[in-house]
Design a protein around this motif. Sequence first.
Motif, PDB file in Angstrom:
ATOM      1  N   UNK A  39      23.435 -33.524  11.446  1.00 43.48           N
ATOM      2  CA  UNK A  39      22.467 -32.915  10.435  1.00 43.48           C
ATOM      3  C   UNK A  39      21.934 -31.633  10.830  1.00 43.48           C
ATOM      4  N   UNK A  40      21.563 -31.529  12.034  1.00 49.73           N
ATOM      5  CA  UNK A  40      20.517 -30.233  12.647  1.00 49.73           C
ATOM      6  C   UNK A  40      21.470 -29.179  13.377  1.00 49.73           C
ATOM      7  N   UNK A  41      22.463 -29.801  14.129  1.00 49.62           N
ATOM      8  CA  UNK A  41      23.108 -28.797  15.213  1.00 49.62           C
ATOM      9  C   UNK A  41      22.399 -28.618  16.198  1.00 49.62           C
ATOM     10  N   UNK A  42      22.834 -27.725  17.158  1.00 40.53           N
ATOM     11  CA  UNK A  42      22.140 -27.236  18.377  1.00 40.53           C
ATOM     12  C   UNK A  42      21.087 -26.237  17.866  1.00 40.53           C
ATOM     13  N   UNK A  43      19.971 -25.861  18.716  1.00 46.26           N
ATOM     14  CA  UNK A  43      19.129 -24.857  18.332  1.00 46.26           C
ATOM     15  C   UNK A  43      19.617 -23.507  19.174  1.00 46.26           C
ATOM     16  N   UNK A  44      20.694 -23.024  18.717  1.00 51.32           N
ATOM     17  CA  UNK A  44      21.105 -22.096  19.403  1.00 51.32           C
ATOM     18  C   UNK A  44      20.508 -20.753  19.710  1.00 51.32           C
ATOM     19  N   UNK A 187      22.191 -35.306  28.528  1.00 47.99           N
ATOM     20  CA  UNK A 187      21.330 -33.931  28.505  1.00 47.99           C
ATOM     21  C   UNK A 187      21.497 -33.319  27.111  1.00 47.99           C
ATOM     22  N   UNK A 188      22.631 -33.277  26.518  1.00 47.65           N
ATOM     23  CA  UNK A 188      23.026 -32.470  25.244  1.00 47.65           C
ATOM     24  C   UNK A 188      22.346 -33.322  24.133  1.00 47.65           C
ATOM     25  N   UNK A 189      22.142 -34.760  24.200  1.00 43.62           N
ATOM     26  CA  UNK A 189      21.722 -35.443  22.979  1.00 43.62           C
ATOM     27  C   UNK A 189      20.225 -35.134  23.097  1.00 43.62           C
ATOM     28  N   UNK A 193      17.971 -33.608  19.942  1.00 41.01           N
ATOM     29  CA  UNK A 193      16.903 -34.349  19.379  1.00 41.01           C
ATOM     30  C   UNK A 193      15.502 -33.592  19.848  1.00 41.01           C
ATOM     31  N   UNK A 194      15.208 -32.926  20.686  1.00 33.42           N
ATOM     32  CA  UNK A 194      13.937 -32.154  20.645  1.00 33.42           C
ATOM     33  C   UNK A 194      14.194 -30.846  20.602  1.00 33.42           C
ATOM     34  N   UNK A 195      15.241 -30.397  20.115  1.00 34.02           N
ATOM     35  CA  UNK A 195      15.551 -29.047  19.449  1.00 34.02           C
ATOM     36  C   UNK A 195      15.166 -28.000  20.547  1.00 34.02           C
ATOM     37  N   UNK A 281      16.300 -29.008  30.589  1.00 30.48           N
ATOM     38  CA  UNK A 281      17.587 -29.821  30.606  1.00 30.48           C
ATOM     39  C   UNK A 281      17.976 -30.327  31.693  1.00 30.48           C
ATOM     40  N   UNK A 282      17.823 -29.587  32.963  1.00 31.14           N
ATOM     41  CA  UNK A 282      17.791 -30.164  34.112  1.00 31.14           C
ATOM     42  C   UNK A 282      17.032 -31.467  34.677  1.00 31.14           C
ATOM     43  N   UNK A 283      15.825 -31.304  34.188  1.00 29.84           N
ATOM     44  CA  UNK A 283      14.968 -32.631  34.305  1.00 29.84           C
ATOM     45  C   UNK A 283      15.676 -34.000  33.758  1.00 29.84           C
ATOM     46  N   UNK A 284      15.935 -33.698  32.386  1.00 27.70           N
ATOM     47  CA  UNK A 284      16.505 -34.770  31.556  1.00 27.70           C
ATOM     48  C   UNK A 284      18.057 -35.267  32.339  1.00 27.70           C
TER      49      UNK A 284
END
Length: 339
Positions: A39-44, A187-189, A193-195, A281-284
């Motif tokens: 729906x949204x994709x990555x927040x690149x 991590x990617x998910x 999710x949190x953009x 992302x490292x924490x996740x």
Amino acid sequence: MNSHKFAEARKNFSPTKFSKYVWMFSGAIILIGIIMFAVMGFNLGMDFTGGNIVRVQGSAQISDVQMTEITNVANDVLREYGLEIATAQHEGETRETVSIQYQNAEGVTDMSAINDELAAALREAFPQYEVVNAESKSATTSSELLTNALLAVVIALIFIMIYIAVRFEFLSGVAALVTLFHDVLIMCACVVIFQIQVNSTFVAAVITILGYSINNTIIIFDRVRENLRKPSLEHLSNREIADLSVKQTLNRTLNTSITTIVSVFLLACVGIPQMTEFVVPILIGLIAGTYASIFISAPLWTAMMSRSKYGIRQKALAKEKKAENEPAVVDATATPVEE
């Protein structure tokens, strides 16, 4: 009494029993991430999409109110070209610099005129600040960066699997690789999710997690290999060997992981925005890697071993050994005696 109960709980703890619930939990997160990605994709960020950065430097701390004024002036210029500011944020702990980041104008190959106009408008509105002209990144360069980043991750995974397969055995390598894929997917998910904005630092975070997660997995598989070679444990099944190995390394896994997670969490709380994009992302990944090494890697190895030729042969030998240990059945039928 409490320590006795804890010791009993640890003794009866079986990671393989909880493995399916952990897979369900991870599967739900990954599924939500896939849906949101569709729906949204990555927040690149600009590292992957291309764009520009203008920095405004002051001799003292630039307040949030002043940053808002700077943002408004920049927006007035960029709106003329149909652009919006992607981000405006402080840089450094002293907060004496504000960076204004914005995307390239669609159909414009040379952004130098827009960058110069923006810099001139900021200098006129804020003569007390030093305005550093824009740094630009082309979309072509960003595309090459993304391709190279994905290639680096794939190469890292391949070499990790080869190392595990050679150091231990093939099924251990497969289990370790699946576990690493799990950690990266979680991590990617969560990033989707949190953009969380994805820049080149995210690639560094992925590779960092690959290296950290494999460390816990290697420790467990090393203990599995040791236990398989012990004559005193020959009577245990693969599942029991996996459970025993995880329990024997549990203290080490939890102590190192919790220490690292707490440190990274504190860094995420007090870090600057650019660092947050790297640390969160490292924490996740650390959290995912910790529970995956306990509940996924060894149980997955057990499941594959039970379906392999070795596992089938082990079951057959276990049945033979059981049959040998059972007392022989004596035929009690009476034989007539001839007179």
